[in-house]
Scaffold this motif. Structure first.
Motif, PDB file in Angstrom:
ATOM      1  N   LYS A   3      38.702  25.187  -3.820  1.00 46.43           N
ATOM      2  CA  LYS A   3      37.332  24.787  -3.471  1.00 46.43           C
ATOM      3  C   LYS A   3      37.313  23.436  -2.778  1.00 46.43           C
ATOM      4  CE  LYS A   3      32.783  24.370  -5.705  1.00 46.43           C
ATOM      5  NZ  LYS A   3      32.061  24.448  -7.017  1.00 46.43           N
ATOM      6  N   ALA A   4      38.196  22.542  -3.238  1.00 42.72           N
ATOM      7  CA  ALA A   4      38.265  21.210  -2.643  1.00 42.72           C
ATOM      8  C   ALA A   4      38.899  21.221  -1.265  1.00 42.72           C
ATOM      9  CB  ALA A   4      39.052  20.278  -3.566  1.00 42.72           C
ATOM     10  N   LEU A   5      39.851  22.138  -1.045  1.00 43.61           N
ATOM     11  CA  LEU A   5      40.652  22.073   0.181  1.00 43.61           C
ATOM     12  C   LEU A   5      40.242  23.051   1.273  1.00 43.61           C
ATOM     13  CD1 LEU A   5      44.225  21.724  -1.411  1.00 43.61           C
ATOM     14  CD2 LEU A   5      42.845  19.919  -0.342  1.00 43.61           C
ATOM     15  N   THR A   6      39.545  24.111   0.926  1.00 46.95           N
ATOM     16  CA  THR A   6      39.286  25.170   1.903  1.00 46.95           C
ATOM     17  C   THR A   6      38.462  24.691   3.089  1.00 46.95           C
ATOM     18  OG1 THR A   6      39.408  26.864   0.177  1.00 46.95           O
ATOM     19  CG2 THR A   6      38.321  27.484   2.215  1.00 46.95           C
ATOM     20  N   ARG A   7      37.550  23.726   2.859  1.00 43.64           N
ATOM     21  CA  ARG A   7      36.750  23.223   3.985  1.00 43.64           C
ATOM     22  C   ARG A   7      37.629  22.536   5.035  1.00 43.64           C
ATOM     23  NH1 ARG A   7      33.534  18.474   0.790  1.00 43.64           N
ATOM     24  NH2 ARG A   7      33.778  19.993  -0.902  1.00 43.64           N
ATOM     25  N   PHE A   8      38.765  21.985   4.585  1.00 44.88           N
ATOM     26  CA  PHE A   8      39.693  21.336   5.510  1.00 44.88           C
ATOM     27  C   PHE A   8      40.746  22.313   6.038  1.00 44.88           C
ATOM     28  CE2 PHE A   8      38.248  18.152   2.428  1.00 44.88           C
ATOM     29  CZ  PHE A   8      37.727  17.170   3.277  1.00 44.88           C
ATOM     30  N   TYR A   9      41.124  23.263   5.190  1.00 49.42           N
ATOM     31  CA  TYR A   9      42.177  24.224   5.552  1.00 49.42           C
ATOM     32  C   TYR A   9      41.669  25.647   5.273  1.00 49.42           C
ATOM     33  CZ  TYR A   9      44.838  19.890   4.966  1.00 49.42           C
ATOM     34  OH  TYR A   9      45.288  18.585   5.043  1.00 49.42           O
ATOM     35  N   PRO A  10      40.897  26.224   6.193  1.00 45.59           N
ATOM     36  CA  PRO A  10      40.264  27.539   5.971  1.00 45.59           C
ATOM     37  C   PRO A  10      41.270  28.669   5.691  1.00 45.59           C
ATOM     38  CG  PRO A  10      39.311  26.440   7.878  1.00 45.59           C
ATOM     39  CD  PRO A  10      40.501  25.640   7.488  1.00 45.59           C
ATOM     40  N   SER A  11      42.524  28.519   6.153  1.00 45.16           N
ATOM     41  CA  SER A  11      43.502  29.597   5.958  1.00 45.16           C
ATOM     42  C   SER A  11      43.821  29.842   4.491  1.00 45.16           C
ATOM     43  CB  SER A  11      44.796  29.288   6.715  1.00 45.16           C
ATOM     44  OG  SER A  11      45.458  28.169   6.152  1.00 45.16           O
ATOM     45  N   LEU A  12      43.453  28.892   3.611  1.00 48.32           N
ATOM     46  CA  LEU A  12      43.708  29.083   2.188  1.00 48.32           C
ATOM     47  C   LEU A  12      42.919  30.257   1.610  1.00 48.32           C
ATOM     48  CD1 LEU A  12      43.837  25.401   0.827  1.00 48.32           C
ATOM     49  CD2 LEU A  12      45.738  26.964   1.250  1.00 48.32           C
ATOM     50  N   GLU A  13      41.887  30.691   2.325  1.00 46.87           N
ATOM     51  CA  GLU A  13      41.133  31.859   1.869  1.00 46.87           C
ATOM     52  C   GLU A  13      41.987  33.124   1.894  1.00 46.87           C
ATOM     53  OE1 GLU A  13      37.639  32.165   4.214  1.00 46.87           O
ATOM     54  OE2 GLU A  13      36.621  30.469   3.237  1.00 46.87           O
ATOM     55  N   ASP A  14      43.046  33.134   2.711  1.00 50.53           N
ATOM     56  CA  ASP A  14      43.932  34.302   2.811  1.00 50.53           C
ATOM     57  C   ASP A  14      45.016  34.313   1.743  1.00 50.53           C
ATOM     58  OD1 ASP A  14      42.523  34.991   5.093  1.00 50.53           O
ATOM     59  OD2 ASP A  14      43.899  33.913   6.420  1.00 50.53           O
ATOM     60  N   MET A  15      45.069  33.254   0.946  1.00 44.26           N
ATOM     61  CA  MET A  15      46.158  33.103  -0.030  1.00 44.26           C
ATOM     62  C   MET A  15      45.681  33.505  -1.420  1.00 44.26           C
ATOM     63  SD  MET A  15      47.957  29.502  -1.045  1.00 44.26           S
ATOM     64  CE  MET A  15      48.634  29.271  -2.685  1.00 44.26           C
ATOM     65  N   GLU A  16      46.555  34.142  -2.189  1.00 43.20           N
ATOM     66  CA  GLU A  16      46.225  34.486  -3.565  1.00 43.20           C
ATOM     67  C   GLU A  16      47.460  34.365  -4.447  1.00 43.20           C
ATOM     68  OE1 GLU A  16      45.599  38.681  -4.575  1.00 43.20           O
ATOM     69  OE2 GLU A  16      45.869  39.126  -2.435  1.00 43.20           O
ATOM     70  N   GLN A  72      51.961  21.514 -10.972  1.00 45.02           N
ATOM     71  CA  GLN A  72      53.061  21.283 -10.032  1.00 45.02           C
ATOM     72  C   GLN A  72      53.351  22.531  -9.197  1.00 45.02           C
ATOM     73  OE1 GLN A  72      56.475  20.042 -12.300  1.00 45.02           O
ATOM     74  NE2 GLN A  72      55.387  18.357 -13.293  1.00 45.02           N
ATOM     75  N   ALA A  73      53.417  23.685  -9.861  1.00 44.66           N
ATOM     76  CA  ALA A  73      53.713  24.924  -9.147  1.00 44.66           C
ATOM     77  C   ALA A  73      52.587  25.307  -8.193  1.00 44.66           C
ATOM     78  CB  ALA A  73      53.973  26.056 -10.150  1.00 44.66           C
ATOM     79  N   LEU A  74      51.343  25.104  -8.613  1.00 48.03           N
ATOM     80  CA  LEU A  74      50.197  25.415  -7.752  1.00 48.03           C
ATOM     81  C   LEU A  74      50.171  24.516  -6.516  1.00 48.03           C
ATOM     82  CD1 LEU A  74      47.331  25.917 -10.365  1.00 48.03           C
ATOM     83  CD2 LEU A  74      48.283  27.659  -8.847  1.00 48.03           C
ATOM     84  N   VAL A  75      50.410  23.218  -6.715  1.00 50.27           N
ATOM     85  CA  VAL A  75      50.408  22.276  -5.586  1.00 50.27           C
ATOM     86  C   VAL A  75      51.515  22.623  -4.597  1.00 50.27           C
ATOM     87  CG1 VAL A  75      50.834  19.875  -4.947  1.00 50.27           C
ATOM     88  CG2 VAL A  75      49.282  20.407  -6.822  1.00 50.27           C
ATOM     89  N   ASP A  76      52.715  22.922  -5.100  1.00 55.10           N
ATOM     90  CA  ASP A  76      53.802  23.332  -4.203  1.00 55.10           C
ATOM     91  C   ASP A  76      53.423  24.582  -3.433  1.00 55.10           C
ATOM     92  OD1 ASP A  76      55.511  21.277  -4.748  1.00 55.10           O
ATOM     93  OD2 ASP A  76      57.103  22.512  -5.621  1.00 55.10           O
ATOM     94  N   SER A  77      52.769  25.519  -4.101  1.00 53.86           N
ATOM     95  CA  SER A  77      52.396  26.770  -3.445  1.00 53.86           C
ATOM     96  C   SER A  77      51.440  26.530  -2.291  1.00 53.86           C
ATOM     97  CB  SER A  77      51.758  27.719  -4.467  1.00 53.86           C
ATOM     98  OG  SER A  77      51.419  28.949  -3.862  1.00 53.86           O
ATOM     99  N   ILE A  78      50.446  25.684  -2.510  1.00 50.06           N
ATOM    100  CA  ILE A  78      49.476  25.385  -1.453  1.00 50.06           C
ATOM    101  C   ILE A  78      50.124  24.567  -0.342  1.00 50.06           C
ATOM    102  CG2 ILE A  78      47.404  24.017  -0.970  1.00 50.06           C
ATOM    103  CD1 ILE A  78      46.215  25.124  -3.539  1.00 50.06           C
ATOM    104  N   ASN A  79      50.950  23.581  -0.706  1.00 55.12           N
ATOM    105  CA  ASN A  79      51.641  22.792   0.319  1.00 55.12           C
ATOM    106  C   ASN A  79      52.533  23.686   1.191  1.00 55.12           C
ATOM    107  OD1 ASN A  79      50.835  20.053   0.222  1.00 55.12           O
ATOM    108  ND2 ASN A  79      51.916  19.796  -1.717  1.00 55.12           N
ATOM    109  N   TYR A  80      53.196  24.648   0.556  1.00 52.36           N
ATOM    110  CA  TYR A  80      54.058  25.543   1.323  1.00 52.36           C
ATOM    111  C   TYR A  80      53.228  26.389   2.281  1.00 52.36           C
ATOM    112  CZ  TYR A  80      57.539  29.081   2.466  1.00 52.36           C
ATOM    113  OH  TYR A  80      58.392  29.914   3.151  1.00 52.36           O
ATOM    114  N   LYS A  81      52.103  26.893   1.801  1.00 51.76           N
ATOM    115  CA  LYS A  81      51.214  27.689   2.659  1.00 51.76           C
ATOM    116  C   LYS A  81      50.746  26.872   3.865  1.00 51.76           C
ATOM    117  CE  LYS A  81      47.770  30.401   4.062  1.00 51.76           C
ATOM    118  NZ  LYS A  81      48.011  31.540   4.970  1.00 51.76           N
ATOM    119  N   LEU A  82      50.308  25.651   3.625  1.00 54.05           N
ATOM    120  CA  LEU A  82      49.817  24.804   4.717  1.00 54.05           C
ATOM    121  C   LEU A  82      50.937  24.414   5.676  1.00 54.05           C
ATOM    122  CD1 LEU A  82      47.380  22.532   2.682  1.00 54.05           C
ATOM    123  CD2 LEU A  82      46.820  24.539   4.083  1.00 54.05           C
ATOM    124  N   MET A  83      52.132  24.123   5.131  1.00 56.43           N
ATOM    125  CA  MET A  83      53.282  23.804   5.971  1.00 56.43           C
ATOM    126  C   MET A  83      53.652  24.992   6.850  1.00 56.43           C
ATOM    127  SD  MET A  83      56.845  24.457   6.051  1.00 56.43           S
ATOM    128  CE  MET A  83      57.283  24.802   4.365  1.00 56.43           C
TER     129      MET A  83
END
Length: 531
Positions: free
Chosen positions: A453-466, A513-524
């Motif tokens: 919710k905090a990041l999707t406005r900046f990185y819309p592609s996170l909507e495709d991630m689950e 930690q695992a969630l943050v790595d997952s999102i960072n990997y997606k954005l990278m």
């Protein structure tokens, strides 16, 4: 001339008798199409009339055009007190309108006496009657000699006599069944030799097949031994599914036939689809993949020790009995506390990172890796976390957001209701503060929702991630509820899936930690794609 082996798949019948293995009619049809696509000769669809699902399956399959495989209906010999014309089971086999019919009969005298409760001669009669009735009415007629190996050991003359009646009835293939799965490979040669001798005595050119179960973990070995001794049909299931300990695993048998024994089968032309076929059946049955399965498991061509990796880089044959791509699999290099420079270098090449083996950063990465694994981190199933670790060490990892604080609250207002969980997060993205909260089904789900919710406005592609999988492992039990835990998270988007890891004495922190790595990997990953 190379001998051609027929492959008879019974995943939809014998395989479906496995515990927790269930397929809908639509799923069964999908499996049929895939088995036909790769070149299976016979697909056993089940027992017509046994239940509404089977009736509907055979009805729908009459409208499905198989290009290579022949659908087989399965059933038993007639009831002793009924003629074939009166026997509902026999008539259901014909009503299925399949080009092949497989019926089984009793080979073990104990079963005749204790299960059927009829005379031994009467059992011989119903075998011949049933086959003789079906022979002019079907294109392919296969006889499964149930409990053959146990029957042979107990009363070989009677057991062979049952085969004689099947031959007289018109069976084109006699399938010898190790129904209890108790036979061992060293017992097979003498029995098969006597069967061939007996068939010759009957002046019969009938084909011999093998149907083995895995209760002694010898189903594949027994099947291959029978083929070595002249059998031309193997019955088995994809991934070895079946009642009790399972059936002979066709995903292990097929590569052995082709690459090890130099034999031919139709699947040989499409064996590179074996890996995807194995996974498809698991997915449809909603069962986990066995990563240690030969040929098609994720670990079948995975290398962990640094010496092994170094040798495989020079010549894959040093630690691989076949090339993984032959069956559609792929080589994997694992990162662990046994890793050396060869492992890390191979991973760096995979990630597109330019690093020399003599670079001081190489020693730094290996040292950090081993220190993290001493703390409980493992990267075999969390390669995304390891790639982020390498990129950070090389100064290549962008910081997409900066966490300031998070809080997770569980509220239990009613002992008869589930707790209410809320997560609050405060972070910065490019200097902009974001403070948000979200409800969830448990603390990890709430954290995940608040972070997105905090990041999707900046990185819309996170909507495709689950998030697709979440595992917690207690690392040391001596501290009880204060033990350190490792959390593995698996995530996916529209194109890929990846794993990340976190470790802490606090399960929420490890999950974070695992969630943050997952999102960072997606954005990278998205940033690399866009550049």
């Amino acid at each position: 001339m190379t001998r051609v082996i027929e492959l008879y798949d019974t995943t939809l019948r014998d395989g479906s008798q496995a515990e927790n293995f269930n397929l809908s009619v639509d799923d069964k049809i999908k499996v049929c199409r895939q088995l036909d696509r790769i070149g299976i000769d016979f697909i056993e669809g089940g027992w017509p009339g046994s239940n509404p699902l089977a009736v509907e399956f055979f009805k729908q399959m009459q409208g499905v055009q198989l290009k290579q495989a022949k659908l087989a209906a399965f059933g038993s010999t007639r009831h002793f007190q009924k003629t074939p014309e009166q026997d509902a089971n026999i008539q259901a086999l014909l009503a299925a309108k399949t080009p092949a019919v497989t019926i089984f009969g009793k080979s073990w005298d104990i079963h005749v006496i204790d299960a059927l409760r009829i005379a031994l001669e009467d059992n011989l009669q119903i075998i011949e009657d049933s086959l003789a009735y079906l022979r002019p009415r079907v294109q392919h007629l296969i006889y499964d000699a149930e409990h053959f190996f146990d029957g042979f050991k107990n009363n070989r003359e009677y057991c062979l006599a049952t085969l004689g009646k099947a031959i007289a009835g018109g069976a084109e293939t006699l399938v010898l069944c190790d129904t209890n799965g108790g036979a061992l490979p060293h017992e097979i040669p003498a029995i098969i030799e006597r069967v061939h001798q007996y068939c010759a005595e009957q002046n019969s050119q009938v084909k011999i097949g093998i149907h083995s179960h895995n209760d002694s973990e010898t189903a594949v070995a027994n099947a291959l031994m029978c083929v070595h001794l002249g059998a031309t049909q193997i019955q088995g299931t994809i991934n070895g599914f079946g009642e009790r300990c399972g059936n002979a695993n066709l995903t292990s048998i097929i590569p052995a036939l082709i690459f090890k024994m130099g034999l031919e089968c139709k699947v040989g032309k499409r064996i590179d689809q074996l890996y995807t076929t194995a996974r498809m059946v698991n997915e449809l049955a909603n069962l986990p993949h066995n990563r240690y399965q030969p040929y098609v498991g994720e670990s079948a061509f995975a290398h962990k020790g640094g010496i092994h990796v170094s040798a495989v880089q020079r010549n894959p044959m040093t630690y691989e009995h076949i090339a993984p791509e032959k069956v559609g699999n792929a080589r994997r290099v694992l990162i662990s506390d046994q890793s050396g420079k060869a492992n890390v270098l191979m991973k760096a090449q995979k990630y597109g990172l330019n690093i020399d083996q003599d670079d001081p950063l190489m020693a730094s990465i290996i040292t950090e890796l081993k220190e993290l694994e001493n703390q409980g981190y493992q990267y075999e199933a969390a390669e995304a976390s390891f790639e982020l670790l390498m990129r950070k060490a090389l100064g290549l990892q962008r910081q997409f957001f900066q966490l300031e604080a998070f809080r997770v609250m569980n509220h239990k207002y009613d002992m008869g209701q589930q707790p209410i969980t809320e997560a609050t997060i405060r972070l910065y993205v490019d200097g902009a503060e974001v403070h948000t909260a979200a409800m969830g089904d448990g603390p990890v789900n709430a954290l995940d929702r608040a972070l997105r919710k905090a990041l999707t406005r900046f990185y819309p592609s996170l909507e495709d991630m689950e998030l697709t999988d979440y595992k917690v492992r207690v690392l040391t039990g001596e501290y009880g509820t204060g033990a350190k835990v490792r959390v593995l998270v698996e995530s996916k988007d529209l194109e890929n899936s990846w794993g990340t890891v976190g470790v802490s004495v606090n399960i929420i922190e490890a999950s974070w930690q695992a969630l943050v790595d997952s999102i960072n990997y997606k954005l990278m990953k998205d940033e690399k794609t866009d550049s």
